[in-house]
Design an enzyme around this catalytic site. Structure first.
Site, PDB file in Angstrom:
ATOM      1  N   LYS A   1       0.733  -1.409  -0.189  1.00 34.64           N
ATOM      2  CA  LYS A   1      -0.031  -0.044  -0.055  1.00 34.64           C
ATOM      3  C   LYS A   1       0.897   1.205  -0.009  1.00 34.64           C
ATOM      4  O   LYS A   1       0.636   2.280  -0.769  1.00 34.64           O
ATOM      5  CB  LYS A   1      -1.066  -0.127   1.321  1.00 34.64           C
ATOM      6  CG  LYS A   1      -2.132  -0.922   1.155  1.00 34.64           C
ATOM      7  CD  LYS A   1      -2.856  -1.195   2.250  1.00 34.64           C
ATOM      8  CE  LYS A   1      -3.748  -2.315   2.337  1.00 34.64           C
ATOM      9  NZ  LYS A   1      -4.577  -2.618   3.290  1.00 34.64           N
TER      10      LYS A   1
ATOM     11  N   GLN B   1      -4.788  -1.897   9.708  1.00 35.94           N
ATOM     12  CA  GLN B   1      -4.621  -2.975   9.286  1.00 35.94           C
ATOM     13  C   GLN B   1      -5.023  -4.079  10.008  1.00 35.94           C
ATOM     14  O   GLN B   1      -4.667  -4.210  11.162  1.00 35.94           O
ATOM     15  CB  GLN B   1      -3.103  -3.458   8.568  1.00 35.94           C
ATOM     16  CG  GLN B   1      -2.751  -4.621   7.975  1.00 35.94           C
ATOM     17  CD  GLN B   1      -3.355  -4.430   6.388  1.00 35.94           C
ATOM     18  OE1 GLN B   1      -3.234  -3.444   5.711  1.00 35.94           O
ATOM     19  NE2 GLN B   1      -4.188  -5.539   6.064  1.00 35.94           N
TER      20      GLN B   1
ATOM     21  N   ASP C   1     -11.220   2.737   4.045  1.00 31.20           N
ATOM     22  CA  ASP C   1     -11.474   1.330   3.670  1.00 31.20           C
ATOM     23  C   ASP C   1     -13.040   1.137   3.637  1.00 31.20           C
ATOM     24  O   ASP C   1     -13.665   0.092   3.045  1.00 31.20           O
ATOM     25  CB  ASP C   1     -11.066   0.518   4.843  1.00 31.20           C
ATOM     26  CG  ASP C   1      -9.691  -0.124   4.599  1.00 31.20           C
ATOM     27  OD1 ASP C   1      -9.266  -0.297   3.498  1.00 31.20           O
ATOM     28  OD2 ASP C   1      -8.765  -0.652   5.562  1.00 31.20           O
TER      29      ASP C   1
END
Ligand code: NAD
Length: 284
Positions: free
Chosen positions: A52, A96, A119
């Site tokens: 990422k 994460q 997200d």
């Protein structure tokens, strides 16, 4: 033989478009910034975070990695999120997952400002996805939609079957397909006659997390087969949820693993970070 949908190439094209938009935004004085929180040292999570970060840098997005030790407390983690919520140079925040077992994923997701939740996991953004007034796209399902659009595969009026009902993939996947006028069936671990239901699909999306779960007898000839799964086979080789070698001769189009859906997820994360930066600066 099915057409292979090249997720790597499509993601590269999308990342190029995003990089161009980022450059334009910077000319207006806004530099998009993403904070990625990593707790502990889970190898898979470390790889995802590294990828990422690299993708952000290539697109001109500032990416800040915040590494916290595995014994970080819930209070400490929430304090980090709170600080990021207030930083004007950070437009997107992601933590994460999965977190170490003593930490509460749900509480952390809820603590991220919905305006920075790139997200799209926060309940407020999930609600937006549900009603079709989308602020941030669910990355993996939206990546699948991009693959379909850019391969000229229309979903309108089609029978779409999604295997898997997770909050991250299955459910938002079904919503995006529904918003484009597909007739959608969601299958899961308690579904009866799974093979028969799948055989009715014009578009079959597998998000199960089991190597080679989708076999040839579950696929209608000519169907589009999208493989979201990321698994290891008996030899430790990366593979999807679909038995690719058996299904490819039957399907009309198919995504490989690796090189299918995976690269799209990160591209969509970049897109959401760009959107967040625009929204927070009154440019969206
Ligand atoms: P999950 O474990 O949360 O959900 C799996 C789903 O599969 C569940 O809803 C369950 O009901 C269903 N399922 C399990 N066994 C089944 C069975 N026998 N029959 C029918 N359905 C069954 O997983 P997830 O987070 O949705 O991820 C699914 C897969 O996608 C995993 O392999 C994951 O690694 C992968 N993934 C890939 C990306 C990407 O970027 N390509 C992103 C997220 C997840």
């Amino acid at each position: 033989m099915a057409t292979r949908i090249d997720g790597k190439a499509i993601a590269a094209a999308l990342r190029g478009e995003i990089a161009a938009e980022v450059a334009q935004l910077k000319e207006k004085g806004v530099a998009p910034g993403l904070a990625v929180i990593l707790v502990g040292e889970d190898p898979a999570s470390c790889t995802y975070v590294r990828n990422k970060q690299k993708a952000c840098e290539e697109a001109g997005i500032h990416a800040e990695q915040i590494n916290l030790p595995a014994d970080t407390t819930q209070e400490q983690l929430l304090a980090v999120v709170e600080e990021l919520n207030h930083r004007s140079d950070i437009h997107g925040i992601l933590c994460q997952l999965p977190l170490p077992r003593h930490l509460d994923d749900e509480a952390v997701i809820a603590a991220i400002s919905p305006a920075k939740d790139v997200d799209a996991f926060h309940a407020e953004n999930v609600g937006h996805i549900m009603i079709g007034d989308i602020r941030f796209l669910p990355c993996t399902p939206a990546g699948v939609m991009e693959l379909l659009h850019r391969s000229d595969i229309s979903v309108e009026g089609k029978q779409c079957v999604v295997i898997g009902r997770s909050n991250i993939v299955g459910k938002p996947m079904a919503m995006l397909l529904l918003h484009e006028n597909a007739t959608v069936t969601i299958c899961h671990s308690r579904t009866k006659n799974l093979a028969e239901v799948c055989r009715g699909a014009d578009i079959l999306v597998a998000a199960v997390g089991r190597a080679k779960f989708v076999t040839a007898d579950m696929v209608k000839p000519g169907a589009t087969v999208i493989d979201v799964g990321i698994n290891r086979d008996e030899n430790g080789k990366l593979c999807g949820d679909v038995d690719f070698d058996a299904v490819e001769p039957i399907a009309g189009a198919i995504t490989p693993v690796p090189g299918g859906v995976g690269p799209m997820t990160i591209a969509l994360l970049l897109k959401n970070t760009l959107t967040a930066a625009k929204q927070q600066n009154g440019l969206a």
